[in-house]
Design a protein around this motif. Structure first.
Motif, PDB file in Angstrom:
ATOM      1  N   PHE A   9      61.838  75.988 116.309  1.00 53.15           N
ATOM      2  CA  PHE A   9      62.782  75.401 115.370  1.00 53.15           C
ATOM      3  C   PHE A   9      62.158  75.503 113.980  1.00 53.15           C
ATOM      4  O   PHE A   9      61.049  75.006 113.755  1.00 53.15           O
ATOM      5  CB  PHE A   9      63.064  73.940 115.717  1.00 53.15           C
ATOM      6  CG  PHE A   9      63.947  73.802 116.931  1.00 53.15           C
ATOM      7  CD1 PHE A   9      65.301  73.581 116.787  1.00 53.15           C
ATOM      8  CD2 PHE A   9      63.422  73.929 118.204  1.00 53.15           C
ATOM      9  CE1 PHE A   9      66.117  73.485 117.897  1.00 53.15           C
ATOM     10  CE2 PHE A   9      64.232  73.834 119.318  1.00 53.15           C
ATOM     11  CZ  PHE A   9      65.581  73.611 119.168  1.00 53.15           C
ATOM     12  N   VAL A  10      62.854  76.186 113.077  1.00 55.13           N
ATOM     13  CA  VAL A  10      62.375  76.399 111.717  1.00 55.13           C
ATOM     14  C   VAL A  10      63.295  75.635 110.770  1.00 55.13           C
ATOM     15  O   VAL A  10      64.507  75.873 110.741  1.00 55.13           O
ATOM     16  CB  VAL A  10      62.368  77.903 111.352  1.00 55.13           C
ATOM     17  CG1 VAL A  10      61.851  78.099 109.938  1.00 55.13           C
ATOM     18  CG2 VAL A  10      61.532  78.691 112.352  1.00 55.13           C
ATOM     19  N   VAL A  11      62.711  74.719 110.004  1.00 59.51           N
ATOM     20  CA  VAL A  11      63.468  73.921 109.044  1.00 59.51           C
ATOM     21  C   VAL A  11      63.168  74.470 107.657  1.00 59.51           C
ATOM     22  O   VAL A  11      62.010  74.522 107.244  1.00 59.51           O
ATOM     23  CB  VAL A  11      63.092  72.427 109.131  1.00 59.51           C
ATOM     24  CG1 VAL A  11      63.877  71.620 108.114  1.00 59.51           C
ATOM     25  CG2 VAL A  11      63.309  71.900 110.545  1.00 59.51           C
ATOM     26  N   ASP A  12      64.230  74.889 106.944  1.00 60.82           N
ATOM     27  CA  ASP A  12      64.101  75.453 105.595  1.00 60.82           C
ATOM     28  C   ASP A  12      64.747  74.525 104.575  1.00 60.82           C
ATOM     29  O   ASP A  12      65.906  74.129 104.737  1.00 60.82           O
ATOM     30  CB  ASP A  12      64.802  76.818 105.503  1.00 60.82           C
ATOM     31  CG  ASP A  12      64.097  77.880 106.316  1.00 60.82           C
ATOM     32  OD1 ASP A  12      62.863  77.995 106.200  1.00 60.82           O
ATOM     33  OD2 ASP A  12      64.784  78.591 107.068  1.00 60.82           O
ATOM     34  N   ASN A  13      64.019  74.227 103.510  1.00 60.72           N
ATOM     35  CA  ASN A  13      64.574  73.463 102.400  1.00 60.72           C
ATOM     36  C   ASN A  13      65.090  74.466 101.372  1.00 60.72           C
ATOM     37  O   ASN A  13      64.325  74.992 100.573  1.00 60.72           O
ATOM     38  CB  ASN A  13      63.514  72.541 101.785  1.00 60.72           C
ATOM     39  CG  ASN A  13      64.048  71.768 100.595  1.00 60.72           C
ATOM     40  OD1 ASN A  13      65.229  71.811 100.290  1.00 60.72           O
ATOM     41  ND2 ASN A  13      63.160  71.061  99.921  1.00 60.72           N
ATOM     42  N   ASP A  14      66.384  74.725 101.421  1.00 56.22           N
ATOM     43  CA  ASP A  14      67.002  75.678 100.499  1.00 56.22           C
ATOM     44  C   ASP A  14      67.597  74.980  99.276  1.00 56.22           C
ATOM     45  O   ASP A  14      68.564  75.458  98.688  1.00 56.22           O
ATOM     46  CB  ASP A  14      68.094  76.479 101.222  1.00 56.22           C
ATOM     47  CG  ASP A  14      67.508  77.435 102.244  1.00 56.22           C
ATOM     48  OD1 ASP A  14      66.355  77.861 102.073  1.00 56.22           O
ATOM     49  OD2 ASP A  14      68.204  77.750 103.226  1.00 56.22           O
ATOM     50  N   SER A  30      73.244  63.999 107.305  1.00 56.90           N
ATOM     51  CA  SER A  30      72.637  64.201 108.619  1.00 56.90           C
ATOM     52  C   SER A  30      73.637  64.980 109.473  1.00 56.90           C
ATOM     53  O   SER A  30      74.830  65.014 109.173  1.00 56.90           O
ATOM     54  CB  SER A  30      72.277  62.875 109.286  1.00 56.90           C
ATOM     55  OG  SER A  30      73.439  62.142 109.588  1.00 56.90           O
ATOM     56  N   ARG A  31      73.125  65.604 110.518  1.00 57.15           N
ATOM     57  CA  ARG A  31      73.998  66.392 111.395  1.00 57.15           C
ATOM     58  C   ARG A  31      73.420  66.359 112.804  1.00 57.15           C
ATOM     59  O   ARG A  31      72.212  66.462 112.995  1.00 57.15           O
ATOM     60  CB  ARG A  31      74.078  67.835 110.907  1.00 57.15           C
ATOM     61  CG  ARG A  31      74.959  68.683 111.787  1.00 57.15           C
ATOM     62  CD  ARG A  31      75.473  69.890 111.082  1.00 57.15           C
ATOM     63  NE  ARG A  31      76.410  70.567 111.964  1.00 57.15           N
ATOM     64  CZ  ARG A  31      76.567  71.862 112.015  1.00 57.15           C
ATOM     65  NH1 ARG A  31      75.898  72.638 111.190  1.00 57.15           N
ATOM     66  NH2 ARG A  31      77.424  72.400 112.840  1.00 57.15           N
ATOM     67  N   ILE A  64      68.659  73.427 105.063  1.00 57.78           N
ATOM     68  CA  ILE A  64      69.078  72.293 104.257  1.00 57.78           C
ATOM     69  C   ILE A  64      69.499  72.845 102.902  1.00 57.78           C
ATOM     70  O   ILE A  64      68.686  73.449 102.196  1.00 57.78           O
ATOM     71  CB  ILE A  64      67.930  71.273 104.062  1.00 57.78           C
ATOM     72  CG1 ILE A  64      67.274  70.893 105.394  1.00 57.78           C
ATOM     73  CG2 ILE A  64      68.411  70.056 103.285  1.00 57.78           C
ATOM     74  CD1 ILE A  64      68.158  70.216 106.377  1.00 57.78           C
ATOM     75  N   THR A  65      70.760  72.678 102.558  1.00 60.06           N
ATOM     76  CA  THR A  65      71.251  73.106 101.250  1.00 60.06           C
ATOM     77  C   THR A  65      71.716  71.872 100.479  1.00 60.06           C
ATOM     78  O   THR A  65      71.741  70.762 101.027  1.00 60.06           O
ATOM     79  CB  THR A  65      72.417  74.108 101.367  1.00 60.06           C
ATOM     80  OG1 THR A  65      73.559  73.433 101.903  1.00 60.06           O
ATOM     81  CG2 THR A  65      72.043  75.292 102.245  1.00 60.06           C
ATOM     82  N   ILE A  70      74.038  70.859 105.997  1.00 59.03           N
ATOM     83  CA  ILE A  70      72.953  71.188 106.915  1.00 59.03           C
ATOM     84  C   ILE A  70      73.535  72.194 107.902  1.00 59.03           C
ATOM     85  O   ILE A  70      74.524  71.917 108.577  1.00 59.03           O
ATOM     86  CB  ILE A  70      72.453  69.944 107.675  1.00 59.03           C
ATOM     87  CG1 ILE A  70      71.881  68.920 106.697  1.00 59.03           C
ATOM     88  CG2 ILE A  70      71.434  70.344 108.741  1.00 59.03           C
ATOM     89  CD1 ILE A  70      71.526  67.593 107.345  1.00 59.03           C
ATOM     90  N   ARG A  71      72.917  73.377 107.961  1.00 54.87           N
ATOM     91  CA  ARG A  71      73.378  74.409 108.896  1.00 54.87           C
ATOM     92  C   ARG A  71      72.347  74.538 110.007  1.00 54.87           C
ATOM     93  O   ARG A  71      71.155  74.616 109.744  1.00 54.87           O
ATOM     94  CB  ARG A  71      73.534  75.761 108.197  1.00 54.87           C
ATOM     95  CG  ARG A  71      74.670  75.784 107.194  1.00 54.87           C
ATOM     96  CD  ARG A  71      74.834  77.169 106.612  1.00 54.87           C
ATOM     97  NE  ARG A  71      73.571  77.615 106.038  1.00 54.87           N
ATOM     98  CZ  ARG A  71      73.428  78.085 104.810  1.00 54.87           C
ATOM     99  NH1 ARG A  71      74.472  78.196 104.020  1.00 54.87           N
ATOM    100  NH2 ARG A  71      72.254  78.458 104.363  1.00 54.87           N
ATOM    101  N   ILE A  72      72.854  74.599 111.253  1.00 50.67           N
ATOM    102  CA  ILE A  72      71.994  74.779 112.419  1.00 50.67           C
ATOM    103  C   ILE A  72      72.515  75.990 113.169  1.00 50.67           C
ATOM    104  O   ILE A  72      73.691  76.026 113.540  1.00 50.67           O
ATOM    105  CB  ILE A  72      72.006  73.536 113.317  1.00 50.67           C
ATOM    106  CG1 ILE A  72      71.577  72.285 112.540  1.00 50.67           C
ATOM    107  CG2 ILE A  72      71.106  73.756 114.545  1.00 50.67           C
ATOM    108  CD1 ILE A  72      71.754  70.991 113.295  1.00 50.67           C
TER     109      ILE A  72
END
Length: 161
Positions: free
Chosen positions: A69-74, A128-129, A150-151, A155-157
Motif C-alpha cells: 500500500f503506497v500513500v502519496d501526498n499529492d 476520509s474514505r 491524497i489530493t 482521496i483516491r484508492i
C-alpha cells in the motif's frame, strides 16, 4: 520501481486469458460434481458436493512481491494521513504518517489470506474514505500494489495486479 515499470508495460500489452481488473477470483474451470451411489452401496440417493464440502485451496504469499500500500501526498502542503486495513474484526495495519507535500510512504501489511478487507484512509482535519476490497488468490500469491492518492479535493484508492 522496476516492478511498476514492468506492470505498466504489461498492462498495455494484449495478453490472452486475462480477467477483468479487480477480478482475481477466477476459477480453474472446474465445477462441483454430482456422484450417484453404485449398485453395491446401500443407498441409491445421489450425493451432491456442495461448496462447503470443498476445501479452500492453500495460497502461499509471494515473499519477494507482497501486497503493498503506497500513500502519496499529492497536495501542496504537509498532511497527516492514517491508513487502517482490517479483515473481519482484525486490524492488519493501522499507521499514521505525516507526509510533506509530494512525499509518499509504502506499507506492507503482510496480507497472506484471501478475503474482504476494509481500507480506511483519513486525513487529519480533512476528508476520509472507506472501501471494501476483496483480495483473492492471485493477489496473495503474486502480490499487488494498492495506491492511495491524497489530493486537495479527494482521496483516491486504486490497485494494480
Amino acid at each position: 520501481m522496476r516492478r511498476r515499470t514492468l506492470l505498466a508495460a504489461l498492462a498495455l500489452s494484449p495478453v490472452a486469458g486475462c480477467v477483468a481488473p479487480g477480478d482475481d477470483t477466477a476459477t480453474n474451470g472446474s465445477t462441483p460434481s454430482t456422484a450417484t451411489a453404485t449398485p453395491t452401496e446401500q443407498s441409491t440417493t445421489p450425493v451432491t458436493e456442495t461448496p462447503q464440502d470443498t476445501p479452500t485451496p492453500t495460497v502461499t504469499p509471494a515473499p519477494d512481491d507482497p501486497i503493498l500500500f503506497v500513500v502519496d501526498n499529492d497536495t501542496d502542503s504537509e498532511q497527516t494521513v492514517t491508513l487502517t486495513i482490517a479483515r473481519d474484526e482484525t486490524t492488519v495495519l493501522d499507521e499514521t504518517e505525516t507526509l510533506a507535500a509530494g512525499e509518499s510512504v509504502e506499507y506492507d501489511p503482510m496480507i497472506g489470506a484471501t478475503g474482504t478487507y476494509t481500507i480506511t484512509v483519513a486525513v487529519a482535519g480533512g476528508p476520509s474514505r472507506t472501501i471494501e476490497r476483496t483480495i483473492g488468490r492471485f493477489a496473495v500469491s503474486s502480490g499487488s500494489n494498492h495506491f492511495v492518492d491524497i489530493t486537495a479535493d479527494e482521496i483516491r484508492i486504486y490497485w494494480e495486479e
